[in-house]
Design a protein around this motif. Structure first.
Motif, PDB file in Angstrom:
ATOM      1  N   UNK A 537       0.829  -1.205   0.000  1.00 42.32           N
ATOM      2  CA  UNK A 537       0.000   0.000   0.000  1.00 42.32           C
ATOM      3  C   UNK A 537       0.861   1.251   0.000  1.00 42.32           C
ATOM      4  N   UNK A 538       0.256   2.356  -0.404  1.00 41.41           N
ATOM      5  CA  UNK A 538       0.987   3.613  -0.434  1.00 41.41           C
ATOM      6  C   UNK A 538       0.343   4.611   0.524  1.00 41.41           C
ATOM      7  N   UNK A 562      10.170   4.962  -0.150  1.00 45.33           N
ATOM      8  CA  UNK A 562      10.518   3.539  -0.130  1.00 45.33           C
ATOM      9  C   UNK A 562       9.236   2.780   0.193  1.00 45.33           C
ATOM     10  N   UNK A 563       8.805   1.912  -0.692  1.00 44.57           N
ATOM     11  CA  UNK A 563       7.461   1.349  -0.600  1.00 44.57           C
ATOM     12  C   UNK A 563       7.321   0.257   0.464  1.00 44.57           C
ATOM     13  N   UNK A 866      10.413   5.228   4.338  1.00 41.90           N
ATOM     14  CA  UNK A 866       9.520   4.071   4.453  1.00 41.90           C
ATOM     15  C   UNK A 866       8.423   4.427   5.454  1.00 41.90           C
ATOM     16  N   UNK A 867       7.170   4.522   5.016  1.00 44.64           N
ATOM     17  CA  UNK A 867       6.107   4.941   5.933  1.00 44.64           C
ATOM     18  C   UNK A 867       5.650   3.807   6.848  1.00 44.64           C
ATOM     19  N   UNK A 868       5.071   4.179   7.950  1.00 36.09           N
ATOM     20  CA  UNK A 868       4.374   3.227   8.824  1.00 36.09           C
ATOM     21  C   UNK A 868       2.965   3.065   8.270  1.00 36.09           C
ATOM     22  N   UNK A 872      -1.662   5.838   4.843  1.00 32.32           N
ATOM     23  CA  UNK A 872      -2.484   5.737   3.641  1.00 32.32           C
ATOM     24  C   UNK A 872      -3.975   5.874   3.935  1.00 32.32           C
ATOM     25  N   UNK A 873      -4.323   6.153   5.172  1.00 30.54           N
ATOM     26  CA  UNK A 873      -5.753   6.263   5.503  1.00 30.54           C
ATOM     27  C   UNK A 873      -6.203   7.716   5.468  1.00 30.54           C
TER      28      UNK A 873
END
Length: 873
Positions: A537-538, A562-563, A866-868, A872-873
């Motif tokens: 997810x992004x 970073x995905x 790199x996201x936690x 994406x919400x």
């Protein structure tokens, strides 16, 4: 008796002599208060008014001069009686009017004769010893004649079964004769005692009966003999034993008597038995005639004028017993004297025999690796029954191949049984059950042995922390209330692998599905020191913009992100990746793992896994080959199963991946070998320099550090999950991965700093006072910097002293895996320079440290790409 002759303020316990139950010298007599009360009772019996012979059968008194000396097994009852009777005998020979007849131990009488026969035999021996038949032949014949009068009554003490089947008229005549003999038995015995007293010119006879409760088959006979026959006003029976055992014996007897008349035993019967037992013992052992032998704890605490010393050598060297025990506990547990109170109280509450055997078998003065397990062995041998009752496998826990999971399993089982999972891993002897306290002091000694015998004490401490304290707290806070109906704690034990020799890097990843029980979130998925990382997810559209704003970046687009975790691994090994970026990414990947649920795979970032990696690296030693293998292993992402026995969102299929499986198609070496070589060089150097020669870490410190870490990680994670970060321009956003990791790392080091200052082996009151208001890391690292400044100032920035006094905390500060996450936080020049000096002092042969210090901010920027999950919400 002369109290002053007996009472000594300085009491010497001679350990150079065998520990027997014989009479001892008055200088070694502990139970002075019990002796004083016994003196007073004998005096009162000697002076009591006796009813005249003309009393009728209705008002004829029956005297009960029974004195009960109570105490647990090993309290010194036999020694007390023998010493007292020896002194009484001396005074009797000097003209005293109280005569000690004998000390009887019915359990050593191998015949089946009743105790009354044994008592009469002792009276006969006394008479023959003291009376010469030639000089007083009249008294001699009178005594012998009275013995003959007793004979018919004594026959009744054993009833022959065949008498019941005789002719009715014969039986009636025999019954009448027996009744007359029975009634006269007590009267004839009293006459025999009168003759003896008159013959030896004494006022009082004393007979002691010892250890009756050792043989429960004889105990009731003794009680009945006292109640029925030993009623002379001038004879004293001193009985020793454990009142709890006598109580049990009487209850059983009364229950047997009632059971023969009842079809079933109900609550009313049980209540009746309780009442009968209570009244029976009050009648046989009057409450005012009971003497309780105190434990050492009671003797020491109630009379500070008494000094009890141990004589340990024939030359006369001695040590005060409290100081001796304190020395033993401090040496074995490696804790400051101020923290041993519960252990001291526990030991001093034990039977005196056990305490003397402890000092006899364990060298409290000279502690070394050669005798490090002596204390544990003694505890095991002294309390083996209680340890077995609690299911403690003492053989395994004293094995030279002891694994931290052996301790963790024993710790978890006993603390869960007693509802002590929150802090039971402190192994304090503050419970109500003897078996619990015995198990805890044994586990305390085992934990100390484990730490003392380890090549790297700090590495062992971290692993012990995770296998004991973490295992308990995770179950208590995240598992216990979610277990399915037909499941139990054994499923948890099996799932995490605490009952197997799994390394902690395989143990702690099993915590993650329990902790992160999210069913969807519009915020970062972070809880309890664990976060979820995306697989595909992004994040929302503003993620890149927030990165640009926070890190002052230009010309970046969505490709800058970073995905996934796998992408981070690939990025870290690219040629253009700087070492600081590589190091920060490596710390993230070493702290990450995957889990398989029924429907999907998940990636987790775990602060517990980071700790376990640090512990295992330290424990591996400074062998470069071993470390290279471990570093390579930790660089890969292992996959574990999810639990199926709890009601959580991340349900597993029920299959177990015991040791984890390596994620496929992940390049863990990369094209740029330089960064890998640099990391290996740093870690080898760090492990080698932090291989402590002397253990300065205690099980208590381990428990205290964990408690603060656990609380801190929960607090940090909750804030990260529920509050947005406010940047310098007043804009709000979710937390970046680098920021979260920084809070975790500084929170862990800060927790160690505070607790090590308080619980290090040598207490430093000034340092503790300076940190009395120290706070935990929550939403920022500033409190960590403040506390670090306090400590550096306390030691005047003396780097050698800092490392010497706070080795656990210093080891964490020197861990290269943590540098990217706290070095960038320290802006105060004085603190940073001291910290850099500490690092350079240990890494003096590393030529790229300055580069690392200068580029320290780049690491956070790199991993924050790199996201936690939740962005994406």
């Amino acid at each position: 008796m002369n109290v002053k002759r007996f009472f000594k303020k300085n009491i010497t316990l001679d350990l150079t002599k065998p520990l027997s139950s014989g009479a001892i010298h008055v200088d070694s007599f502990l139970q002075t208060q019990a002796k004083i009360k016994l003196d007073e009772l004998l005096k009162s019996f000697s002076n009591q008014k006796v009813a005249g012979e003309d009393s009728s059968i209705f008002d004829s008194p029956r005297y009960n001069n029974t004195i009960f000396v109570s105490g647990q097994r090993g309290a010194g009852k036999t020694t007390f009686l023998k010493t007292y009777l020896s002194e009484l005998n001396i005074e009797s020979q000097d003209g005293g009017d109280i005569y000690p007849v004998t000390l009887i131990d019915p359990t050593l009488v191998h015949t089946n004769q009743p105790i009354l026969v044994e008592i009469i035999t002792c009276l006969k021996r006394t008479f023959e010893k003291e009376i010469n038949g030639c000089q007083k032949s009249e008294k001699y014949h009178e005594f012998r004649a009275q013995l003959g009068e007793l004979s018919e009554g004594l026959k009744l003490l054993k009833i022959k079964k065949e008498d019941v089947d005789q002719d009715a008229s014969w039986f009636l005549n025999k019954a009448i004769k027996n009744a007359d003999s029975g009634h006269s038995l007590e009267r004839n015995l009293n006459k025999l005692i009168d003759i003896l007293l008159e013959s030896i010119n004494k006022k009082l006879l004393v007979i002691a009966i010892d250890d009756v409760d050792n043989d429960t088959t004889k105990a009731h006979d003794v009680l009945e003999t006292i109640r029925k026959y030993l009623t002379h006003p001038n004879i004293v029976i001193v009985v020793s034993g454990d009142l709890k055992i006598y109580s049990h014996i009487v209850k059983i007897k009364k229950l047997e008597e009632l059971s023969s008349q009842l079809l079933k035993i109900d609550n009313k019967t049980s209540d009746l038995v309780e009442h009968l037992e209570q009244q029976y013992l009050v009648k046989v052992f009057p409450a005012e005639q009971r003497i309780h032998l105190k434990t050492l704890q009671g003797i020491i605490s109630e009379d500070d004028s008494i000094s009890i010393v141990l004589k340990t050598t024939h030359s006369g060297n001695s040590t005060e017993i409290t100081n001796a025990l304190d020395t033993l506990l401090v040496n074995n547990f490696n804790i400051d004297k101020s923290f041993i109170n519960t252990y001291r109280s526990f030991i001093f509450e034990q039977p005196i025999r056990t305490i003397l055997q402890l000092f006899k078998n364990v060298d409290y003065k000279n502690y070394s690796s050669d005798n490090a397990t002596d204390f544990s062995e003694f505890i095991r041998s002294s309390y083996i029954g209680l340890l077995q009752k609690e299911g403690i496998n003492s053989d395994k826990l004293l094995s030279t191949l002891l694994h931290q999971n052996d301790i963790g399993l024993a710790d978890f089982n006993i603390n869960s049984r007693y509802g002590e999972l929150e802090t039971g891993y402190y192994s304090r002897t503050d419970g109500e059950q003897d078996s619990y306290n015995s198990s805890q002091i044994f586990l305390a000694s085992v934990k100390s042995n484990f730490l003392n015998s380890s090549d790297n004490h700090i590495g062992a401490a971290i692993q012990l922390m995770l296998s004991t304290a973490a295992t308990s707290n995770i179950y208590l806070n995240y598992v216990e209330e979610k277990i399915k109906e037909k499941a139990n704690k054994q499923d948890y034990i099996d799932f995490i692998g605490i009952n197997r020799y799994s390394p902690t890097t395989s143990l702690v990843p099993h915590f993650s599905p329990f902790i992160l029980d999210f069913k969807g979130a519009n915020r970062p998925v972070v809880m309890g020191g664990v976060a979820r990382l995306p697989r595909s997810s992004k994040p929302g559209d503003n993620f890149i913009q927030c990165l640009k704003s926070h890190f002052n970046l230009e010309d970046i687009d969505s490709n800058f992100r970073i995905k996934t975790l796998n992408d981070l691994i690939k990025k870290q090994d690219e040629k253009n990746t700087s070492f600081v970026e590589f190091l920060s990414a490596k710390s993230i990947t070493m702290s990450s793992h995957s889990s398989l649920t029924k429907n999907e795979g998940r990636d987790y970032l775990s602060s517990y896994l980071l700790l376990s990696v640090i512990g295992e690296l330290l424990s591996a030693g400074d062998n470069e080959i071993n470390l290279d293998i471990l570093i390579s292993k930790f660089g890969s992402i292992q996959t574990f199963s999810s639990p199926s026995f709890v009601n959580i969102e991340a349900q597993g299929s029920g299959e177990t991946l015991d040791m984890g499986v390596e994620e496929q198609n992940v390049d863990i070496t990369g094209e740029d070998i330089v960064n890998n070589n640099r990391l290996n060089e740093l870690l080898v150097n760090w492990v080698g320099k932090n291989k402590s020669r002397e253990n300065t870490v205690s099980f208590l410190l381990v428990g205290k550090v964990w408690s603060r870490i656990h609380y801190t990680l929960n607090s940090i994670s909750e804030i990260a999950n529920t509050r947005k970060v406010v940047d310098s321009e007043g804009n709000t956003r979710y937390i970046f991965l680098g920021e979260l990791m920084t809070r975790w790392v500084t929170g862990i080091i800060n927790s160690s700093l505070i607790e090590e200052a308080r619980y290090k082996p040598k207490f430093d009151g000034l340092l503790v006072s300076s940190l009395s208001k120290a706070k935990n890391v929550a939403s920022a690292s500033n409190v960590f910097i403040q506390n670090l400044n306090i400590v550096f100032s306390h030691y005047e920035n003396n780097i050698v002293k800092i490392k010497e006094e706070l080795p656990f905390t210093t080891c964490l500060l020197l861990c290269p895996l943590l540098w990217p996450f706290f070095l960038s936080e320290i802006t105060k020049v004085e603190i940073r320079s001291t910290l850099e000096e500490i690092i350079k002092n240990d890494f003096d042969k590393i030529d790229f440290l300055d580069e690392l210090f200068l580029e320290r901010h780049k690491g956070l920027e790199f991993v924050s790409r790199l996201p936690i999950i939740g962005w994406n919400k």
